[in-house]
Structures are given as C-alpha cells and as structure tokens.
Design a protein around this motif. Structure first.
Motif, PDB file in Angstrom:
ATOM      1  N   THR A   5      23.619   4.063 100.152  1.00 21.26           N
ATOM      2  CA  THR A   5      23.298   5.246 100.931  1.00 21.26           C
ATOM      3  C   THR A   5      21.798   5.444 101.082  1.00 21.26           C
ATOM      4  OG1 THR A   5      23.483   6.534  98.902  1.00 21.26           O
ATOM      5  CG2 THR A   5      25.413   6.475 100.335  1.00 21.26           C
ATOM      6  N   GLU A   6      20.994   4.789 100.253  1.00 20.28           N
ATOM      7  CA  GLU A   6      19.556   4.915 100.338  1.00 20.28           C
ATOM      8  C   GLU A   6      18.914   3.800 101.160  1.00 20.28           C
ATOM      9  OE1 GLU A   6      17.867   5.231  96.462  1.00 20.28           O
ATOM     10  OE2 GLU A   6      19.158   6.881  95.863  1.00 20.28           O
ATOM     11  N   ILE A   7      19.725   2.925 101.713  1.00 19.25           N
ATOM     12  CA  ILE A   7      19.218   1.812 102.509  1.00 19.25           C
ATOM     13  C   ILE A   7      19.389   2.142 103.984  1.00 19.25           C
ATOM     14  CG2 ILE A   7      19.460  -0.638 103.026  1.00 19.25           C
ATOM     15  CD1 ILE A   7      20.666  -1.003 100.273  1.00 19.25           C
ATOM     16  N   GLY A   8      18.332   2.107 104.743  1.00 23.99           N
ATOM     17  CA  GLY A   8      18.425   2.366 106.170  1.00 23.99           C
ATOM     18  C   GLY A   8      19.180   1.264 106.877  1.00 23.99           C
ATOM     19  N   ALA A   9      19.733   1.603 108.054  1.00 31.00           N
ATOM     20  CA  ALA A   9      20.549   0.631 108.781  1.00 31.00           C
ATOM     21  C   ALA A   9      19.751  -0.610 109.143  1.00 31.00           C
ATOM     22  CB  ALA A   9      21.121   1.287 110.035  1.00 31.00           C
ATOM     23  N   ASP A  10      18.496  -0.434 109.579  1.00 32.73           N
ATOM     24  CA  ASP A  10      17.684  -1.590 109.951  1.00 32.73           C
ATOM     25  C   ASP A  10      17.413  -2.485 108.751  1.00 32.73           C
ATOM     26  OD1 ASP A  10      17.634  -0.663 112.497  1.00 32.73           O
ATOM     27  OD2 ASP A  10      15.648   0.258 112.351  1.00 32.73           O
ATOM     28  N   THR A  11      17.095  -1.863 107.600  1.00 33.64           N
ATOM     29  CA  THR A  11      16.831  -2.635 106.389  1.00 33.64           C
ATOM     30  C   THR A  11      18.079  -3.356 105.924  1.00 33.64           C
ATOM     31  OG1 THR A  11      15.143  -1.042 105.727  1.00 33.64           O
ATOM     32  CG2 THR A  11      16.025  -2.497 104.020  1.00 33.64           C
ATOM     33  N   GLU A  12      19.196  -2.647 105.952  1.00 33.64           N
ATOM     34  CA  GLU A  12      20.456  -3.237 105.506  1.00 33.64           C
ATOM     35  C   GLU A  12      20.806  -4.475 106.309  1.00 33.64           C
ATOM     36  OE1 GLU A  12      25.174  -2.101 105.658  1.00 33.64           O
ATOM     37  OE2 GLU A  12      23.719  -0.480 105.454  1.00 33.64           O
ATOM     38  N   ALA A  13      20.549  -4.434 107.614  1.00 33.43           N
ATOM     39  CA  ALA A  13      20.910  -5.548 108.485  1.00 33.43           C
ATOM     40  C   ALA A  13      20.118  -6.808 108.166  1.00 33.43           C
ATOM     41  CB  ALA A  13      20.697  -5.151 109.943  1.00 33.43           C
ATOM     42  N   THR A  14      18.938  -6.664 107.567  1.00 36.30           N
ATOM     43  CA  THR A  14      18.093  -7.821 107.290  1.00 36.30           C
ATOM     44  C   THR A  14      18.189  -8.305 105.843  1.00 36.30           C
ATOM     45  OG1 THR A  14      16.184  -6.423 106.745  1.00 36.30           O
ATOM     46  CG2 THR A  14      16.450  -7.069 109.051  1.00 36.30           C
ATOM     47  N   MET A  15      18.918  -7.605 105.012  1.00 37.97           N
ATOM     48  CA  MET A  15      19.036  -7.998 103.606  1.00 37.97           C
ATOM     49  C   MET A  15      20.149  -9.024 103.458  1.00 37.97           C
ATOM     50  SD  MET A  15      18.636  -4.239 101.829  1.00 37.97           S
ATOM     51  CE  MET A  15      18.727  -4.876 100.154  1.00 37.97           C
ATOM     52  N   PRO A  16      19.876 -10.217 102.922  1.00 36.62           N
ATOM     53  CA  PRO A  16      20.914 -11.247 102.833  1.00 36.62           C
ATOM     54  C   PRO A  16      21.993 -10.940 101.793  1.00 36.62           C
ATOM     55  CG  PRO A  16      18.901 -12.001 101.788  1.00 36.62           C
ATOM     56  CD  PRO A  16      18.568 -10.702 102.448  1.00 36.62           C
TER      57      PRO A  16
END
Length: 267
Positions: A5-16
């Motif tokens: 819940t603390e991860i933004g959508a853009d960041t989440e999309a780039t995290m492997p």
C-alpha cells in the motif's frame, strides 16, 4: 519490507519483485509480467534482497510465493543471459543466494504457481513446503533444451519430490508436465481453478500462520532432515523436538484447548 500500500503504481510496475506483509503473512511476488517473469539479474537480485529482509524479520509466520501476470516463473531470460546486463553465472549466483537464505527460514512457505513453471523455476517452487497450482499450469525442467544443466536446487529437490527415476526422465527429456500429472507425480500438492489460485494459497498460508510456530518449524525440520539420519538418530531428534514443544506455552494452550473443546489460540 515495504507494504504494498506504500508503493506507488509507477514504482510497483518497475520493481522486478514485490514484497509486502499482511500481518504475520509475508508475500514475495515475481513482477516481470511482460517477460512472463523470466529471470534476469535485476529480478534475481531483488529476490535475494527480499529473502534477506524476511530473514531479518521476527514476526513472520508464513510466506506465499507467487508470480504476476501469465506465469509464475518462465525460466531464465535468455536475452539477458547473452547481454552485458548480467552473465548467466551472475544470475544463477543471485538466485542461489536467495534460495540459500530461504532455506534458513523456518516458517512454512506456500507457492502459488500458474502458467509456465520452467527451468530454475522448478527448484524455486520446490523450495516451498506446500505448492498450489492453477489447473492450466505447465511444468518443464527445460534446461537441456538450451544446452544447460538444471539450477536453483532442482537436482537436489526434484528426486526427493518424485523419485530418482522420474526426476531423470523429467530432466533429461524435458517433456512438459500438466498440473494434473504433476500432482499425480508428487511434484505439487493441490490443483485448483485459475480464478481460485490465490484464495486457496492464502487460505493455506493463513491456516499455517495461525498454527503453533515452534511445532511447525520443528516438524518441517524433522521431515526435511530425515534423509540424513538413520532411524535411531531420527528417534532422538524427534524426542528432542517433542521436549522443546512440551515446554512451550503453545503446547500448554493446545492441550488446554483440546480438553476444553475449543479452538487453540497459539502465540
């Protein structure tokens, strides 16, 4: 370990790899859906770091391994392995580092697998204690198809799961295995409809997380180490483990709950 819940959508999309906690339940999810979660150096390294974070946690009671998109893990990223962004040896070293840490985690682990489970993914999956598969999952050791030998602990875990003769067949011929056949072979525990996969895995993990942590950890270790002992040594190990459990608050609670015909509340 960052809550999802603390991860933004853009960041989440780039995290492997995504790693988060839901109370005492931890999640690790492979997150390269465009590449069907093929393993490159970034994913392997992120997996190791997520496992190291779990090793430092003191209140995790169970773990779910899963994959985002159309596959759990589809094997090594062949393009990455032939580029300047991580040699095959580097990628394997990072994956093996992650699995070595995971082996030291004494709480139960559940793998929720779907789509492709290929190459080293077989070893990653088998690092879990219990495995739930979607009915459309396909399994393949696959390494020999690209002129490689298996990795990620596959050659250690596979014969222990299905027997040496069957393991040789799967690893040498690299024939795909359906979910139904994988369950019949003893490779996985349960097969469910794809839409029910995560609910089934989470239900199992929450049941484990609500159980007695010491008893479950010792039970896992007794079973996993049994092949290294003769019967006399195993009986001694069982007696030592039982004594540890009998001295615990969870044993007192479990016995009391059983006598009172109520659900135990393990700490």
């Amino acid at each position: 370990m960052m809550p999802l819940t603390e991860i933004g959508a853009d960041t989440e999309a780039t995290m492997p790899v995504l790693a988060w906690r839901d109370g005492s339940l931890a999640h690790i999810r492979f997150n390269r859906p465009v590449a069907r979660n093929a393993v490159d150096l970034a994913l392997a390294r992120a997996f190791r770091l997520a496992c190291e974070d779990l090793a430092a946690a003191t209140d995790v009671r169970a773990l779910i391994l899963s994959g985002e998109g159309r596959a759990f893990l589809s094997g090594g990223d062949l393009q990455a392995m032939t580029s300047a962004h991580g040699s095959p040896a580097e990628i394997v070293d990072e994956m093996h580092g992650a699995l070595a840490v995971m082996e030291r985690l004494e709480f139960p682990k559940v793998a929720a697998v779907h789509g492709a489970v290929a190459g080293g993914a077989i070893g990653v999956m088998l690092a879990a204690d219990l495995i739930v598969a979607a009915a459309d999952t396909r399994f393949n050791v696959a390494a020999a198809l690209v002129g490689a030998s298996p990795e990620c602990g596959t050659t250690w875990r596979l014969p222990r799961a299905v027997g040496l003769r069957r393991a040789l067949e799967l690893a040498l011929l690299c024939e795909p295995l359906s979910a139904a056949d994988a369950r019949a072979a003893g490779l996985i525990n349960r097969v469910v409809a794809p839409a029910e996969l995560m609910a089934e895995a989470e239900g199992i993990a929450r049941r484990l997380a609500a159980g007695p942590p010491l008893a479950l950890a010792l039970t896992r270790r007794l079973l996993l180490d049994a092949g290294q002992r003769d019967l006399a040594a195993q009986l001694r190990a069982e007696a030592e483990s039982f004594a540890l459990c009998a001295a615990s608050a969870d044993f007192a609670e479990g016995v009391t709950a059983m006598l009172q015909k109520r659900q135990a509340n393990f700490g």
